[in-house]
Design a protein around this motif. Structure first.
Motif, PDB file in Angstrom:
ATOM      1  N   UNK A  73      -9.026 -67.379 -10.474  1.00  0.00           N
ATOM      2  CA  UNK A  73     -10.348 -67.675  -9.913  1.00  0.00           C
ATOM      3  C   UNK A  73     -10.403 -69.180  -9.661  1.00  0.00           C
ATOM      4  N   UNK A  74     -10.788 -69.543  -8.444  1.00  0.00           N
ATOM      5  CA  UNK A  74     -10.927 -70.959  -8.074  1.00  0.00           C
ATOM      6  C   UNK A  74     -12.407 -71.221  -7.832  1.00  0.00           C
ATOM      7  N   UNK A  75     -12.946 -72.207  -8.543  1.00  0.00           N
ATOM      8  CA  UNK A  75     -14.363 -72.543  -8.364  1.00  0.00           C
ATOM      9  C   UNK A  75     -14.444 -73.834  -7.544  1.00  0.00           C
ATOM     10  N   UNK A  76     -15.096 -73.725  -6.380  1.00  0.00           N
ATOM     11  CA  UNK A  76     -15.242 -74.873  -5.480  1.00  0.00           C
ATOM     12  C   UNK A  76     -14.486 -74.662  -4.178  1.00  0.00           C
ATOM     13  N   UNK A  77     -15.232 -74.451  -3.083  1.00  0.00           N
ATOM     14  CA  UNK A  77     -14.600 -74.183  -1.783  1.00  0.00           C
ATOM     15  C   UNK A  77     -14.663 -75.424  -0.885  1.00  0.00           C
ATOM     16  N   UNK A  78     -14.200 -76.547  -1.447  1.00  0.00           N
ATOM     17  CA  UNK A  78     -14.036 -77.755  -0.652  1.00  0.00           C
ATOM     18  C   UNK A  78     -12.589 -77.860  -0.209  1.00  0.00           C
ATOM     19  N   UNK A  79     -12.144 -79.065   0.107  1.00  0.00           N
ATOM     20  CA  UNK A  79     -10.783 -79.266   0.615  1.00  0.00           C
ATOM     21  C   UNK A  79      -9.733 -78.735  -0.363  1.00  0.00           C
ATOM     22  N   UNK A  80      -9.795 -79.181  -1.625  1.00  0.00           N
ATOM     23  CA  UNK A  80      -8.780 -78.790  -2.610  1.00  0.00           C
ATOM     24  C   UNK A  80      -8.848 -77.295  -2.924  1.00  0.00           C
ATOM     25  N   UNK A  81     -10.054 -76.765  -3.131  1.00  0.00           N
ATOM     26  CA  UNK A  81     -10.211 -75.361  -3.493  1.00  0.00           C
ATOM     27  C   UNK A  81      -9.741 -74.419  -2.399  1.00  0.00           C
ATOM     28  N   UNK A  82     -10.140 -74.693  -1.158  1.00  0.00           N
ATOM     29  CA  UNK A  82      -9.718 -73.853  -0.030  1.00  0.00           C
ATOM     30  C   UNK A  82      -8.204 -73.858   0.129  1.00  0.00           C
ATOM     31  N   UNK A  83      -7.624 -75.069   0.057  1.00  0.00           N
ATOM     32  CA  UNK A  83      -6.184 -75.175   0.289  1.00  0.00           C
ATOM     33  C   UNK A  83      -5.397 -74.482  -0.830  1.00  0.00           C
ATOM     34  N   UNK A  84      -5.838 -74.676  -2.063  1.00  0.00           N
ATOM     35  CA  UNK A  84      -5.175 -74.047  -3.205  1.00  0.00           C
ATOM     36  C   UNK A  84      -5.272 -72.523  -3.107  1.00  0.00           C
ATOM     37  N   UNK A  85      -6.444 -72.029  -2.713  1.00  0.00           N
ATOM     38  CA  UNK A  85      -6.649 -70.578  -2.603  1.00  0.00           C
ATOM     39  C   UNK A  85      -5.685 -69.982  -1.575  1.00  0.00           C
ATOM     40  N   UNK A  86      -5.603 -70.609  -0.410  1.00  0.00           N
ATOM     41  CA  UNK A  86      -4.703 -70.121   0.637  1.00  0.00           C
ATOM     42  C   UNK A  86      -3.254 -70.127   0.196  1.00  0.00           C
ATOM     43  N   UNK A  87      -2.848 -71.229  -0.431  1.00  0.00           N
ATOM     44  CA  UNK A  87      -1.455 -71.360  -0.880  1.00  0.00           C
ATOM     45  C   UNK A  87      -1.122 -70.346  -1.973  1.00  0.00           C
ATOM     46  N   UNK A  88      -2.044 -70.172  -2.931  1.00  0.00           N
ATOM     47  CA  UNK A  88      -1.801 -69.224  -4.031  1.00  0.00           C
ATOM     48  C   UNK A  88      -1.783 -67.792  -3.513  1.00  0.00           C
ATOM     49  N   UNK A  89      -2.714 -67.476  -2.609  1.00  0.00           N
ATOM     50  CA  UNK A  89      -2.776 -66.136  -2.030  1.00  0.00           C
ATOM     51  C   UNK A  89      -1.511 -65.791  -1.263  1.00  0.00           C
ATOM     52  N   UNK A  90      -1.008 -66.765  -0.503  1.00  0.00           N
ATOM     53  CA  UNK A  90       0.200 -66.534   0.284  1.00  0.00           C
ATOM     54  C   UNK A  90       1.451 -66.421  -0.590  1.00  0.00           C
ATOM     55  N   UNK A  91       1.323 -66.804  -1.848  1.00  0.00           N
ATOM     56  CA  UNK A  91       2.438 -66.641  -2.790  1.00  0.00           C
ATOM     57  C   UNK A  91       2.307 -65.337  -3.570  1.00  0.00           C
ATOM     58  N   UNK A  92       1.415 -64.469  -3.114  1.00  0.00           N
ATOM     59  CA  UNK A  92       1.329 -63.129  -3.694  1.00  0.00           C
ATOM     60  C   UNK A  92       0.324 -62.953  -4.807  1.00  0.00           C
ATOM     61  N   UNK A  93      -0.509 -63.960  -5.071  1.00  0.00           N
ATOM     62  CA  UNK A  93      -1.496 -63.827  -6.147  1.00  0.00           C
ATOM     63  C   UNK A  93      -2.808 -63.256  -5.615  1.00  0.00           C
TER      64      UNK A  93
END
Length: 412
Positions: free
Chosen positions: A9-29
């Motif tokens: 779970x990532x809290x905060x949909x700013x620059x860091x949160x959005x980018x981390x979410x995309x990267x983690x999701x694309x790694x199969x999480x």
């Protein structure tokens, strides 16, 4: 209510949160991104006059102390060297977003910051990220024992859309700057809950203010901008910038002042050279030898005329034809304008600050993964951490790099 299960779970949909979410999701999480605001990435949207200065080509990952401040700028070396400006530029190019370099390595979107936000959302979509917005987090708890087959050490997050559980929790909630676009102290409260130490916070990249009465002679120059050299501190602690200065009704702003504000200490003076490319003493001496114009008129050839009028009006010796002025008076004028010393009384605060200085103490985090050393599965990325970049795209690059380091670690 049924508890939803996620890997992270990532809290905060700013620059860091959005980018981390995309990267983690694309790694199969399996990723859930939560934000209390309706719109994502407001700081991206308003940055750079709506065009977002998204990185800086001049960033040297091997020497982060050149462009970052905090108790330990070297902390960000690992993340910055593993995800560089060139890496982010490649992503921007992959999404066919046109951009340009303004100056000093600063890269901006040609059209609008919305292009960048659309790119980050597309990256999240490619990773199958679930996004809850607006959604408030009421409570965060660490479950030390096994729950729902997740193994020991998962996080329960109670939200106004129901409870969720995840092995990892990433806090990407930014700092205190610009409350009107949703900034809160949420990230610091989570840190305190888990005993993670904090470095004192204060506004960074912020306009500086002066006592009303003392500033009165200069308030009339509001709106005037000019290139200056500005410095503060002494000896090894001295910091100087060659940038544009902007006069305001309450004090000083513009890139020069925003940059120096991150180094300025309360009660310390600023030194400003109002004509850094000119030898004022020499120029005024030459003008005296050939001109009968008033000092203000000759000075207006060297600095903006409104500034020339304001300065020459400060002393009767400077309110006469230049050929009638004493060499001493002209030397004094040149010296004072080249070394204008003044002490701010404060700043415009978080409402005008572009970033927050201080935050999560970097000694509590792994520089490779951004995970808390004493609290497994808890990560902090982006502005909430005690890493603050210069004006000019450095803070966004820290957001991308810290998010990338975190996503890599989550997947591993």
């Amino acid at each position: 209510m049924r508890t939803s299960l996620f890997d992270v779970v990532i809290i905060g949909a700013g620059a860091a949160g959005l980018f981390c979410a995309g990267q983690a999701g694309q790694r199969g999480l399996k990723v859930l991104l939560i934000d209390h605001a309706e719109a994502v990435a407001e700081k991206i949207r308003i940055s750079g006059g709506g065009r977002c200065n998204f990185t800086n080509r001049d960033l040297d990952p091997a020497a982060p102390h050149k462009h970052f401040v905090g108790q330990n700028p070297q902390f960000c070396r690992s993340a910055l060297s593993r995800y560089t400006p060139a890496d982010f530029i490649a992503l921007v190019q992959k999404h066919a977003i046109p951009f340009h370099e303004k100056h000093k390595g600063q890269l901006f979107c040609d059209r609008s910051a919305e292009d960048l936000i659309a790119m980050l959302l597309a990256e999240c979509e490619a990773g199958g990220v679930e996004r809850w917005q607006p959604c408030s987090v009421k409570k965060v708890a660490f479950l030390a024992s096994e729950a729902d087959g997740m193994g020991a050490g998962s996080y329960q997050i109670d939200t106004d859309r129901g409870p969720v559980r995840a092995r990892s929790l990433v806090v990407a909630t930014g700092g205190l700057s610009i409350p009107k676009i949703g900034a809160t102290d949420f990230g610091y409260r989570v840190a305190q809950q888990f005993g993670v130490p904090l470095v004192e916070r204060r506004p960074g990249l912020v306009p500086l203010t002066f006592d009303g009465e003392a500033w009165a002679p200069w308030a009339q120059l509001a709106g005037l901008a000019l290139p200056v050299q500005i410095s503060t501190g002494s000896k090894k602690a001295r910091m100087a910038f060659d940038e544009d200065l902007l006069f305001t009704h309450r004090g000083l702003s513009g890139p020069a002042v925003l940059q120096i504000s991150s180094y300025w200490q309360e009660g310390s003076p600023l030194d400003i050279n109002l004509a850094p490319t000119v030898n004022l003493q020499e120029a005024l001496a030459q003008a005296k030898a050939r001109s009968r114009k008033r000092i203000a008129n000759e000075l207006a050839q060297l600095v903006p005329s409104r500034l020339a009028d304001a300065w020459s009006g400060r002393d009767a010796d400077w309110q006469r034809p230049i050929n009638e002025a004493s060499d001493k008076a002209l030397a004094r004028l040149a010296e004072q304008m080249a070394r204008w010393e003044l002490t701010p009384t404060g700043t415009e605060g978080y409402k005008k600050a572009e970033v927050t200085l201080g935050g999560i103490d970097t000694r509590a985090l792994s520089q490779q993964t951004m995970e808390c050393k004493a609290q497994p599965g808890l990560y902090f990325i982006g502005e909430v951490v005690d890493v603050t970049g210069w004006l000019g795209g450095y803070n966004f690059q820290w957001a991308w790099a810290s998010a990338f380091a975190c996503a890599q670690a989550l997947a591993a």
